[in-house]
Design a protein around this motif. Structure first.
Motif, PDB file in Angstrom:
ATOM      1  N   TYR A  79      10.325   4.104   7.866  1.00 39.05           N
ATOM      2  CA  TYR A  79      11.442   3.334   7.322  1.00 39.05           C
ATOM      3  C   TYR A  79      10.955   1.989   6.761  1.00 39.05           C
ATOM      4  CZ  TYR A  79      15.958   0.859   7.365  1.00 39.05           C
ATOM      5  OH  TYR A  79      17.065   0.121   7.035  1.00 39.05           O
ATOM      6  N   ALA A  80      10.083   1.303   7.500  1.00 38.07           N
ATOM      7  CA  ALA A  80       9.535   0.020   7.037  1.00 38.07           C
ATOM      8  C   ALA A  80       8.752   0.198   5.738  1.00 38.07           C
ATOM      9  CB  ALA A  80       8.648  -0.597   8.121  1.00 38.07           C
ATOM     10  N   ILE A  81       8.026   1.300   5.627  1.00 41.27           N
ATOM     11  CA  ILE A  81       7.279   1.598   4.402  1.00 41.27           C
ATOM     12  C   ILE A  81       8.247   1.778   3.234  1.00 41.27           C
ATOM     13  CG2 ILE A  81       5.850   3.363   3.266  1.00 41.27           C
ATOM     14  CD1 ILE A  81       4.478   3.682   6.109  1.00 41.27           C
ATOM     15  N   PHE A  96       5.834   9.441  -3.543  1.00 36.59           N
ATOM     16  CA  PHE A  96       5.786  10.821  -3.061  1.00 36.59           C
ATOM     17  C   PHE A  96       4.346  11.328  -3.004  1.00 36.59           C
ATOM     18  CE2 PHE A  96       6.017  15.456  -3.531  1.00 36.59           C
ATOM     19  CZ  PHE A  96       6.790  15.747  -2.424  1.00 36.59           C
ATOM     20  N   GLY A  97       3.518  10.884  -3.931  1.00 40.03           N
ATOM     21  CA  GLY A  97       2.119  11.298  -3.949  1.00 40.03           C
ATOM     22  C   GLY A  97       1.289  10.702  -2.829  1.00 40.03           C
ATOM     23  N   LEU A  98       1.884   9.773  -2.072  1.00 42.19           N
ATOM     24  CA  LEU A  98       1.180   9.140  -0.963  1.00 42.19           C
ATOM     25  C   LEU A  98       1.625   9.675   0.398  1.00 42.19           C
ATOM     26  CD1 LEU A  98       1.260   5.446  -2.257  1.00 42.19           C
ATOM     27  CD2 LEU A  98      -0.703   6.993  -2.216  1.00 42.19           C
ATOM     28  N   VAL A 175      -1.647  -0.287   1.224  1.00 43.06           N
ATOM     29  CA  VAL A 175      -2.086   0.848   0.408  1.00 43.06           C
ATOM     30  C   VAL A 175      -1.062   1.981   0.486  1.00 43.06           C
ATOM     31  CG1 VAL A 175      -3.863   2.631   0.136  1.00 43.06           C
ATOM     32  CG2 VAL A 175      -4.524   0.261   0.571  1.00 43.06           C
ATOM     33  N   VAL A 176      -0.560   2.256   1.685  1.00 48.52           N
ATOM     34  CA  VAL A 176       0.433   3.320   1.871  1.00 48.52           C
ATOM     35  C   VAL A 176       1.707   2.995   1.103  1.00 48.52           C
ATOM     36  CG1 VAL A 176       1.956   4.411   3.576  1.00 48.52           C
ATOM     37  CG2 VAL A 176      -0.482   4.150   4.075  1.00 48.52           C
TER      38      VAL A 176
END
Length: 185
Positions: A79-81, A96-98, A175-176
């Protein structure tokens, strides 16, 4: 587990302000959980970014298994991401690619299952380069085959643990989220 203190802890680690509203659904049966999330009963909880909602299976059962705290924190990290991506204007398509990297990070930060990191490390060494690891994780993290999925989560745990150990949680988080380049090659 108190949801708000866990959220406060995670959001403060990454200097995030708290959204006014947070959607959490608690289900009382595996069939309801599957109907809402599309996930099997093996999943304890899931964050649904399209609905901005955390869905948790029976907390009393997770508490008895002594995994409720980790499950809540793992999903709150997802959620934080998502909140960070939204704040940075990063599209859902780009993020989505991550997924493979995000799941590796969240699994290492707050492990939920009984995954074998040593087995995952051996698998990652066999796969070799980042592209092969990425393809493997993308293919098997959501596998219907329980063994394949467990092996993929072992690899994700190993990868996430290695990245956190080498670069620190804040760098891997950036990075994420997608706000920083992929510097790990």
């Amino acid at each position: 587990t108190a949801l708000l203190p866990a959220r406060d802890e995670i959001f403060s680690q990454y200097d995030l302000s708290f959204p006014v509203q947070q959607n959490v659904t608690v289900t009382c049966g595996a069939h309801i959980f599957r109907a809402i999330t599309g996930e099997t009963a093996k999943a304890a909880a899931v964050y649904l970014p399209g609905r901005d909602e955390i869905v948790i299976q029976r907390p009393s059962a997770l508490y008895k298994k002594q995994i409720l705290d980790q499950v809540v924190r793992h999903e709150l990290l997802h959620y934080a991401i998502a909140v960070s991506r939204q704040k940075a204007g990063i599209s859902e398509e780009r993020s989505f690619g991550l997924f493979w990297l995000e799941e590796s990070f969240c699994t290492a930060a707050y492990p939920v299952g009984l995954y074998d990191a040593a087995k995952g490390k051996r698998k990652n060494e066999t796969l070799g380069d980042w592209k092969k690891i990425k393809n493997y994780l993308e293919q098997f993290l959501r596998s219907e085959n329980e063994r394949e999925m467990a092996d993929a989560y072992s690899s994700a745990l190993s990868l996430g643990s290695d990245l956190i150990s080498k670069h620190g949680k804040r760098k891997v988080f950036a990075v994420v989220v997608g706000s920083d380049k992929f510097p790990f090659e």
